[in-house]
Design an enzyme around this catalytic site. Structure first.
Site, PDB file in Angstrom:
ATOM      1  N   LYS A  38      21.678 -29.832  31.578  1.00  0.00           N
ATOM      2  CA  LYS A  38      21.897 -28.902  32.695  1.00  0.00           C
ATOM      3  C   LYS A  38      21.026 -27.655  32.550  1.00  0.00           C
ATOM      4  O   LYS A  38      20.431 -27.192  33.515  1.00  0.00           O
ATOM      5  CB  LYS A  38      23.386 -28.522  32.726  1.00  0.00           C
ATOM      6  CG  LYS A  38      23.705 -27.372  33.635  1.00  0.00           C
ATOM      7  CD  LYS A  38      24.699 -26.410  32.988  1.00  0.00           C
ATOM      8  CE  LYS A  38      24.736 -25.077  33.675  1.00  0.00           C
ATOM      9  NZ  LYS A  38      24.917 -23.946  32.776  1.00  0.00           N
ATOM     10  N   ASN A  39      20.952 -27.106  31.352  1.00  0.00           N
ATOM     11  CA  ASN A  39      20.225 -25.844  31.184  1.00  0.00           C
ATOM     12  C   ASN A  39      18.720 -26.020  31.034  1.00  0.00           C
ATOM     13  O   ASN A  39      18.024 -25.083  30.675  1.00  0.00           O
ATOM     14  CB  ASN A  39      20.797 -25.048  30.011  1.00  0.00           C
ATOM     15  CG  ASN A  39      22.114 -24.398  30.379  1.00  0.00           C
ATOM     16  OD1 ASN A  39      22.467 -24.325  31.559  1.00  0.00           O
ATOM     17  ND2 ASN A  39      22.862 -23.950  29.383  1.00  0.00           N
ATOM     18  N   CYS A  85      28.847 -18.171  35.265  1.00  0.00           N
ATOM     19  CA  CYS A  85      30.193 -18.006  34.715  1.00  0.00           C
ATOM     20  C   CYS A  85      30.524 -16.566  34.379  1.00  0.00           C
ATOM     21  O   CYS A  85      29.656 -15.780  34.014  1.00  0.00           O
ATOM     22  CB  CYS A  85      30.334 -18.846  33.445  1.00  0.00           C
ATOM     23  SG  CYS A  85      30.450 -20.590  33.795  1.00  0.00           S
ATOM     24  N   ASP A 117      27.079 -21.774  23.610  1.00  0.00           N
ATOM     25  CA  ASP A 117      27.617 -22.788  24.532  1.00  0.00           C
ATOM     26  C   ASP A 117      28.484 -23.833  23.826  1.00  0.00           C
ATOM     27  O   ASP A 117      29.212 -24.585  24.487  1.00  0.00           O
ATOM     28  CB  ASP A 117      26.476 -23.521  25.262  1.00  0.00           C
ATOM     29  CG  ASP A 117      25.798 -22.612  26.270  1.00  0.00           C
ATOM     30  OD1 ASP A 117      26.387 -21.593  26.643  1.00  0.00           O
ATOM     31  OD2 ASP A 117      24.666 -22.933  26.673  1.00  0.00           O
ATOM     32  N   ARG A 132      22.346 -19.273  37.909  1.00  0.00           N
ATOM     33  CA  ARG A 132      21.517 -18.185  37.384  1.00  0.00           C
ATOM     34  C   ARG A 132      20.042 -18.390  37.713  1.00  0.00           C
ATOM     35  O   ARG A 132      19.187 -17.716  37.150  1.00  0.00           O
ATOM     36  CB  ARG A 132      21.656 -18.123  35.846  1.00  0.00           C
ATOM     37  CG  ARG A 132      23.040 -18.223  35.304  1.00  0.00           C
ATOM     38  CD  ARG A 132      23.794 -16.944  35.229  1.00  0.00           C
ATOM     39  NE  ARG A 132      23.067 -15.821  34.675  1.00  0.00           N
ATOM     40  CZ  ARG A 132      23.352 -14.559  34.985  1.00  0.00           C
ATOM     41  NH1 ARG A 132      24.307 -14.292  35.852  1.00  0.00           N
ATOM     42  NH2 ARG A 132      22.680 -13.573  34.446  1.00  0.00           N
TER      43      ARG A 132
HETATM   44  N1  EPU Z   1      21.017 -10.047  28.975  1.00  0.00           N
HETATM   45  C1  EPU Z   1      20.839  -8.765  29.462  1.00  0.00           C
HETATM   46  N2  EPU Z   1      19.891  -8.581  30.422  1.00  0.00           N
HETATM   47  C2  EPU Z   1      19.116  -9.606  30.887  1.00  0.00           C
HETATM   48  C3  EPU Z   1      19.307 -10.898  30.386  1.00  0.00           C
HETATM   49  C4  EPU Z   1      20.276 -11.093  29.432  1.00  0.00           C
HETATM   50  O1  EPU Z   1      21.515  -7.826  29.040  1.00  0.00           O
HETATM   51  O2  EPU Z   1      18.266  -9.353  31.767  1.00  0.00           O
HETATM   52  C5  EPU Z   1      22.048 -10.291  27.952  1.00  0.00           C
HETATM   53  C6  EPU Z   1      23.217 -11.110  28.492  1.00  0.00           C
HETATM   54  O3  EPU Z   1      24.150 -10.309  29.148  1.00  0.00           O
HETATM   55  C7  EPU Z   1      23.755 -11.737  27.231  1.00  0.00           C
HETATM   56  C8  EPU Z   1      22.495 -12.003  26.414  1.00  0.00           C
HETATM   57  O4  EPU Z   1      21.496 -11.122  26.939  1.00  0.00           O
HETATM   58  O5  EPU Z   1      24.563 -10.828  26.565  1.00  0.00           O
HETATM   59  C9  EPU Z   1      21.993 -13.413  26.421  1.00  0.00           C
HETATM   60  O6  EPU Z   1      21.889 -13.875  27.750  1.00  0.00           O
HETATM   61  P1  EPU Z   1      20.792 -14.953  28.198  1.00  0.00           P
HETATM   62  O7  EPU Z   1      19.863 -14.302  29.160  1.00  0.00           O
HETATM   63  O8  EPU Z   1      20.228 -15.577  26.981  1.00  0.00           O
HETATM   64  O9  EPU Z   1      21.685 -15.990  28.968  1.00  0.00           O
HETATM   65  P2  EPU Z   1      21.352 -16.727  30.338  1.00  0.00           P
HETATM   66  O10 EPU Z   1      19.912 -17.044  30.429  1.00  0.00           O
HETATM   67  O11 EPU Z   1      22.002 -16.010  31.447  1.00  0.00           O
HETATM   68  C10 EPU Z   1      21.572 -19.148  29.414  1.00  0.00           C
HETATM   69  C11 EPU Z   1      22.416 -20.339  29.711  1.00  0.00           C
HETATM   70  C12 EPU Z   1      23.840 -20.091  29.221  1.00  0.00           C
HETATM   71  C13 EPU Z   1      23.786 -19.826  27.727  1.00  0.00           C
HETATM   72  C14 EPU Z   1      22.866 -18.638  27.449  1.00  0.00           C
HETATM   73  C15 EPU Z   1      22.690 -18.350  25.969  1.00  0.00           C
HETATM   74  C16 EPU Z   1      21.421 -21.224  31.680  1.00  0.00           C
HETATM   75  C17 EPU Z   1      21.500 -21.465  33.135  1.00  0.00           C
HETATM   76  N3  EPU Z   1      22.423 -20.573  31.134  1.00  0.00           N
HETATM   77  O12 EPU Z   1      22.155 -18.068  30.130  1.00  0.00           O
HETATM   78  O13 EPU Z   1      24.560 -21.288  29.468  1.00  0.00           O
HETATM   79  O14 EPU Z   1      25.077 -19.546  27.268  1.00  0.00           O
HETATM   80  O15 EPU Z   1      21.563 -18.895  28.018  1.00  0.00           O
HETATM   81  O16 EPU Z   1      22.230 -19.462  25.302  1.00  0.00           O
HETATM   82  O17 EPU Z   1      20.489 -21.660  31.022  1.00  0.00           O
HETATM   83  C18 EPU Z   1      26.454 -22.564  30.033  1.00  0.00           C
HETATM   84  O18 EPU Z   1      25.703 -23.542  30.110  1.00  0.00           O
HETATM   85  O19 EPU Z   1      27.711 -22.669  30.085  1.00  0.00           O
HETATM   86  C19 EPU Z   1      25.876 -21.243  29.878  1.00  0.00           C
HETATM   87  C20 EPU Z   1      26.570 -20.123  30.079  1.00  0.00           C
END
Ligand code: EPU
Length: 461
Positions: free
Chosen positions: A44-45, A140, A331, A116
């Site tokens: 998915k990711n 989420c 995750d 996202r």
């Molecule tokens: N963050 C910021 N600012 C930003 C981006 C991130 O403060 O501009 C912070 C976030 O708030 C968090 C941390 O950085 O505290 C890490 O966030 P990240 O950007 O890595 O997460 P994401 O890209 O939003 C993806 C996955 C998540 C997974 C995370 C971490 C996707 C669509 N989602 O989220 O997957 O938990 O990376 O590995 O790829 C899931 O599949 O259930 C899921 C939540």
């Protein structure tokens, strides 16, 4: 591709996800050990990020194989439709995306929960059309989930951004072109790394990104962009140099098996004292998880076609801290809590990626024999302070195993908590689970897969 007969309903792999509403529920109870074989679905990711990368290419269409039939992809395809793109999805999990159709500049999500991904389409849309309107992200409820790194990073490529109530309006400052950038991410964010990597691929010249996340899905994205002709080099510990410009993807690309789904199913097998072979599971993206399972006393047999997870002995407790790759993935944290719940003694989870990913524990406590089996605190692990130290976020959990799950009704608080709820339910005296949308946004047919392994579980939509 299987041909459709004229009388057949059109093939819709997202039907269950789309039909789920507030009345839908899953019912499950303990029915012995899970046994058998199950095939891992695509990640998915990764799939939506590959779609974003595909949009940055200059050929007419891109074929993506082994796509997962999850609601998240349904949402991303809706974003693609808002850009004017046409596509076809086949029963054998191939997506053909006609990227030459990209004509609109509005990346708009109408789905109630969203995902996202919209902001990841900014670079390709800007490079092809010169402006973009992007829906604010959904996803989420596991923390504030700001996108400030995405926005600051995009600005460094010469993008003007105006924030509106539900969207961002973006255009290009100089000469209607993205220019290369040198940007250091404040934290190795997965989404921001992917976004800026794709944007850098569109910008003519060399960009440098520092402090990148390098999860397996991002390495796959790098490989796909390299296949399309983008010159990308990696530097220790986590920087990327990207020489972007026109690039095109000729052959099909393949989505790797979903490591989170694999870990979730493996845990379900171990908690029921079962023995399950997960076909297509790959060793490398799971090294940390496999180490944890082995330390807890779980059986693991790695084969070239997949991985077998089996119960050997009473599970032992373990302490984990979630980290960026190659640390323990956030995750896996929620399914892992159920594995810990079946160990003999106290386990600890220190969540350092998201500040609010423990909402599900109060739901699990509702069906636990001892209502305090899962205990949440706002401290850090003493030996391991994190960026949430002294900020009062509930990000340290104590799991007091072994936990017996009784009858009851619980709600899913977020996607991965959804699988934790399913796993608790198949260990229980009979549990009803509600609020299913996020579960089906992230897992392909989780009920069908558990059922095929012998679980007593059903969904009503
Ligand atoms: N963050 C910021 N600012 C930003 C981006 C991130 O403060 O501009 C912070 C976030 O708030 C968090 C941390 O950085 O505290 C890490 O966030 P990240 O950007 O890595 O997460 P994401 O890209 O939003 C993806 C996955 C998540 C997974 C995370 C971490 C996707 C669509 N989602 O989220 O997957 O938990 O990376 O590995 O790829 C899931 O599949 O259930 C899921 C939540």
């Amino acid at each position: 591709m299987t041909p459709e007969r004229l009388t057949d309903k059109p093939f819709n792999p997202f039907e269950t996800y789309e039909r789920i509403d507030s009345d839908s529920f899953i019912e499950a109870k303990y029915n012995g050990s899970l046994k058998g074989e199950v095939v891992a679905s695509g990640t998915k990711n990764m799939v939506s990020k590959v779609i974003a990368a595909a949009l940055s290419c200059d050929n007419s269409n891109v074929q993506i194989e082994n796509i997962p039939f999850v609601g998240d992809l349904d949402i991303t395809l809706q974003l693609c439709r808002s850009l004017g793109l046409t596509y076809s999805v086949s029963r054998d999990k191939k997506l053909t995306l006609n990227i030459e159709d990209l004509k609109n500049y509005e990346v708009i999500s109408n789905s109630e929960q969203g995902n996202r991904v919209a902001i990841l389409l900014a670079g390709p849309v800007l490079s092809k059309i010169g402006r973009a309107v992007i829906s604010k992200p959904g996803g989420c409820n596991i923390g504030e989930r700001k996108i400030d790194y995405h926005l600051r990073g995009l600005e460094s490529f010469g993008v003007n951004i105006i924030e509106k109530q539900d969207s961002y309006e973006l255009d290009l400052k100089d000469g209607r072109r993205l220019h290369p950038s040198h940007f250091k991410l404040p934290f190795p964010s997965v989404g921001a790394t992917e976004n800026l990597l794709i944007t850098a691929s569109c910008a003519e010249g060399e960009s440098v990104l520092e402090n990148c996340a390098l999860e397996p899905e991002i390495i796959e994205l790098i490989k796909i962009l390299q296949m399309s002709g983008v010159i990308i080099k990696t530097f220790a510990p986590n920087s990327l140099s990207i020489i972007g410009g026109k690039h095109s993807l000729d052959g099909p690309v393949r989505i790797i098996p979903d490591r989170v789904e694999i870990a979730s199913l493996a845990i379900a097998a171990l908690t029921t004292k079962g023995d399950v072979f997960i076909k297509d599971a790959q060793h490398e993206p799971l090294i940390n998880f496999i180490g944890c399972v082995q330390e807890m006393g779980g059986g693991v047999e790695i084969k070239s076609e997949g991985i077998r997870f089996y119960y050997k002995e009473q599970l032992k407790p373990i302490n984990i801290t979630t980290q960026v790759y190659p640390g323990f993935p956030t995750d896996f944290q929620q399914p892992m809590a159920i594995l810990m719940s079946q160990a003999n003694g106290k386990s600890i989870i220190h969540e350092t990626i998201f500040e609010n990913r423990f909402l599900y524990f109060s739901e699990l406590n509702k069906i636990s024999e001892n209502r305090h089996s899962f205990f949440v605190d706002d401290q850090c692990l003493e030996t391991d302070p994190c960026r949430y130290q002294n900020l009062k976020y509930p990000h340290l959990a104590q799991i007091n195993g072994p936990v017996a799950f009784r009858k009851g009704e619980i709600e899913i608080t977020d996607l991965r908590a959804g699988f934790a709820a399913l796993n608790a339910a198949i260990l229980s005296d009979g549990v009803i689970i509600k609020n299913l949308k996020s579960l089906y946004r992230g897992y392909e047919d989780p009920v069908g897969k558990l059922k095929s392994l012998g679980a007593e579980i059903d969904i009503r939509v």
